[in-house]
Design a protein around this motif. Structure first.
Motif, PDB file in Angstrom:
ATOM      1  N   SER A  18       0.834  -1.200   0.000  1.00 17.39           N
ATOM      2  CA  SER A  18       0.000   0.000   0.000  1.00 17.39           C
ATOM      3  C   SER A  18       0.866   1.246   0.000  1.00 17.39           C
ATOM      4  O   SER A  18       2.011   1.240   0.450  1.00 17.39           O
ATOM      5  N   ARG A  19       0.297   2.301  -0.514  1.00 16.31           N
ATOM      6  CA  ARG A  19       0.989   3.591  -0.559  1.00 16.31           C
ATOM      7  C   ARG A  19       0.784   4.317   0.759  1.00 16.31           C
ATOM      8  O   ARG A  19      -0.231   4.148   1.420  1.00 16.31           O
ATOM      9  N   THR A  20       1.736   5.143   1.087  1.00 12.72           N
ATOM     10  CA  THR A  20       1.543   5.998   2.258  1.00 12.72           C
ATOM     11  C   THR A  20       0.592   7.120   1.869  1.00 12.72           C
ATOM     12  O   THR A  20       0.637   7.617   0.746  1.00 12.72           O
ATOM     13  N   PRO A  21      -0.285   7.511   2.758  1.00 10.50           N
ATOM     14  CA  PRO A  21      -1.239   8.574   2.422  1.00 10.50           C
ATOM     15  C   PRO A  21      -0.515   9.912   2.217  1.00 10.50           C
ATOM     16  O   PRO A  21       0.501  10.180   2.858  1.00 10.50           O
ATOM     17  N   ARG A  22      -1.058  10.695   1.296  1.00  6.37           N
ATOM     18  CA  ARG A  22      -0.472  12.006   1.022  1.00  6.37           C
ATOM     19  C   ARG A  22      -0.766  12.960   2.167  1.00  6.37           C
ATOM     20  O   ARG A  22      -1.843  12.938   2.748  1.00  6.37           O
ATOM     21  N   ASP A  23       0.184  13.804   2.432  1.00  6.63           N
ATOM     22  CA  ASP A  23       0.024  14.848   3.440  1.00  6.63           C
ATOM     23  C   ASP A  23      -0.193  16.165   2.705  1.00  6.63           C
ATOM     24  O   ASP A  23       0.744  16.872   2.354  1.00  6.63           O
ATOM     25  N   ARG A  24      -1.457  16.479   2.436  1.00  3.33           N
ATOM     26  CA  ARG A  24      -1.781  17.684   1.655  1.00  3.33           C
ATOM     27  C   ARG A  24      -1.360  18.970   2.360  1.00  3.33           C
ATOM     28  O   ARG A  24      -0.969  19.935   1.707  1.00  3.33           O
ATOM     29  N   ALA A  25      -1.392  18.974   3.669  1.00  2.19           N
ATOM     30  CA  ALA A  25      -0.948  20.158   4.407  1.00  2.19           C
ATOM     31  C   ALA A  25       0.552  20.375   4.203  1.00  2.19           C
ATOM     32  O   ALA A  25       1.002  21.513   4.028  1.00  2.19           O
ATOM     33  N   ALA A  26       1.316  19.307   4.197  1.00  2.00           N
ATOM     34  CA  ALA A  26       2.760  19.421   3.967  1.00  2.00           C
ATOM     35  C   ALA A  26       3.045  19.865   2.537  1.00  2.00           C
ATOM     36  O   ALA A  26       3.975  20.653   2.299  1.00  2.00           O
ATOM     37  N   GLU A  27       2.251  19.387   1.582  1.00  2.00           N
ATOM     38  CA  GLU A  27       2.405  19.816   0.195  1.00  2.00           C
ATOM     39  C   GLU A  27       2.157  21.314   0.075  1.00  2.00           C
ATOM     40  O   GLU A  27       2.946  22.041  -0.540  1.00  2.00           O
ATOM     41  N   ARG A  28       1.077  21.779   0.670  1.00  2.00           N
ATOM     42  CA  ARG A  28       0.748  23.208   0.626  1.00  2.00           C
ATOM     43  C   ARG A  28       1.843  24.039   1.277  1.00  2.00           C
ATOM     44  O   ARG A  28       2.239  25.091   0.773  1.00  2.00           O
TER      45      ARG A  28
END
Length: 85
Positions: free
Chosen positions: A2-12
């Motif tokens: 499985s993939r690790t979930p994306r951290d959208r806050a870290a991306e932003r």
């Protein structure tokens, strides 16, 4: 697997930090030059598709870059042919 979930806050956060570095001229990962979305992508060290999923940040950067590049507005809004001589 499985993939690790994306951290959208870290991306932003990465995109915003990259935009600030570009606008202040203190880049870490990109060469000096025009303030473009491509340089924002390079500076953020994120994939292009990830950056463009945060379209609002890209548009904000483009607007701020355009404002920084434009000359100051004239003090008079009167057209030149109507100015007193």
């Amino acid at each position: 697997m499985s993939r690790t979930p994306r951290d959208r806050a870290a991306e932003r956060s990465a995109i915003q930090a990259a935009a600030e570095r570009l606008l202040t001229g203190t880049t870490l990962y990109s060469a000096p030059g025009k303030l473009t979305a491509t340089r924002l992508i390079t500076e953020s060290r994120l994939r292009r598709d990830i950056v463009y999923q945060h379209r609002d940040l890209v548009e904000d950067f483009k607007a701020r870059a355009a404002a920084a590049a434009s000359p100051t507005a004239p003090t008079s809004t009167r057209p030149p042919h109507l100015k007193p001589s």
